[in-house]
Design an enzyme around this catalytic site. Structure first.
Site, short mmCIF file in Angstrom:
data_model
loop_
_atom_site.label_atom_id
_atom_site.label_comp_id
_atom_site.label_asym_id
_atom_site.label_seq_id
_atom_site.Cartn_x
_atom_site.Cartn_y
_atom_site.Cartn_z
N LYS A 132 0.87 -1.14 0.11
CA LYS A 132 0.13 0.08 0.06
C LYS A 132 0.94 1.46 0.05
O LYS A 132 1.21 2.14 0.91
CB LYS A 132 -0.83 0.01 1.03
CG LYS A 132 -1.86 -1.04 1.09
CD LYS A 132 -2.84 -1.23 2.41
CE LYS A 132 -3.80 -2.53 2.42
NZ LYS A 132 -4.49 -2.54 3.50
N GLU A 197 -2.99 -16.23 3.16
CA GLU A 197 -4.03 -15.50 4.09
C GLU A 197 -5.12 -16.61 4.65
O GLU A 197 -5.55 -17.02 3.91
CB GLU A 197 -4.56 -14.33 3.52
CG GLU A 197 -5.53 -13.52 4.42
CD GLU A 197 -6.01 -12.16 3.66
OE1 GLU A 197 -5.12 -11.34 3.36
OE2 GLU A 197 -7.24 -12.26 3.30
N ASP A 219 -5.58 -12.82 9.10
CA ASP A 219 -6.01 -11.43 8.63
C ASP A 219 -7.30 -11.00 9.51
O ASP A 219 -8.21 -11.82 9.59
CB ASP A 219 -6.52 -11.30 7.10
CG ASP A 219 -7.11 -10.02 6.67
OD1 ASP A 219 -5.94 -8.99 6.86
OD2 ASP A 219 -7.95 -9.95 5.90
#
Length: 281
Positions: A132, A197, A219
């Site tokens: 990100k 994940e 997560d």
């Protein structure tokens, strides 16, 4: 740091800013004028981007002389002078904005990262960055994370296999996704780590039973679930927690026993550190 990428970034950034000329300086500053400027810190934090600033000054004008007083990764406080630059005044002004833009951004990231690193000092947990990041600035932002004491996760889509929830759903399930990834690496003779994940303890147990991965990303687990997950893994895989982790709750996540916490906030919403380049007259 890839020097070719760095030099191309500097070239493109200067071209974007200067265009066909810095007409303000060209019109107000004599061509042969020389001067001195200081890079002044206006906010406490961790300085980052000093090495980059040296490359920027050199790219603008190899004859500029820069004296570094404070190195990357050092704590700074209001009023500190990081560096002094001497030489052609037009050159100093041409480099000013790119030096400040990059150093302010990088120093903000390094400061935030270092704050989290200090919080986790009593644990074994390390803080990771994410993808990100600002497009075309990822290498700078991840560099700043390292300067702040954090750890870089994968750089992009090419240097690790990270099977996230959408991959699992599109592949038809956890087993299908892991087996397909393993077969892909074998077929293409690639040596990449596999991380997957999981969204709950049921999915975690499926991964543990199947194996074949290097790291498990837990997560959006709450603290109790995270503690149970770490106990279930029992050191068989590297564990990483993500989702909603902030400076305020990072230590709570670390105390659950994970190896890593990943924080998009290190790069996607960090506040730049205030600084300026001031003429010395």
């Amino acid at each position: 740091m890839d020097k070719d990428i760095l030099q191309q970034f500097i070239y493109n950034s200067l071209k974007e800013d200067i265009g066909d000329g810095d007409h303000t300086s060209l019109s107000t500053i004599p061509e042969t004028a020389s001067g001195k400027a200081k890079l002044l810190i206006k906010e406490d934090g961790i300085v980052a981007g000093v090495a980059l600033a040296l490359d920027i000054f050199k790219a603008v004008d190899p004859n500029l002389q820069v004296d570094v007083l404070i190195e990357d990764g050092a704590p700074v406080k209001y009023g500190d002078i990081v560096l002094m630059v001497n030489g052609n005044t037009r050159s100093i002004l041409a480099a000013e904005r790119l030096v400040l833009n990059t150093m302010q951004r990088m120093s903000g990231i390094a400061t935030t990262t270092n704050s989290v690193v200090k919080q986790l000092a009593t644990t074994q947990t390390k803080v990771l960055d994410t993808r990100k990041t600002t497009p075309n600035l990822r290498f700078l932002e991840k560099w700043a994370v390292r300067i702040g004491g954090g750890v870089n996760h994968r750089f992009g889509l090419y240097d690790m296999i990270l099977i996230k929830d959408n991959h699992v759903d599109y592949a038809g399930g956890i087993s299908q996704a892991i087996k397909a990834a393993q077969e892909y690496l074998k077929t293409n003779q690639l040596n990449l780590q596999i991380e997957i994940e999981v969204r709950n303890l049921k999915e975690l147990q499926e991964v543990i039973n199947l194996g074949g991965v290097d790291r498990i990303l837990l997560d959006n687990f709450n603290f109790e679930e995270l503690k149970k997950a770490v106990a279930l893994v029992d050191g068989k895989f590297i564990t990483e927690a993500s989702g909603g982790i902030t400076q305020e709750n990072a230590l709570q996540y670390a105390k659950c026993g994970v190896d890593f916490i990943s924080m998009g906030a290190l790069t996607h919403s960090v506040k730049s550190l205030d600084m300026s380049l001031k003429a010395v007259v």
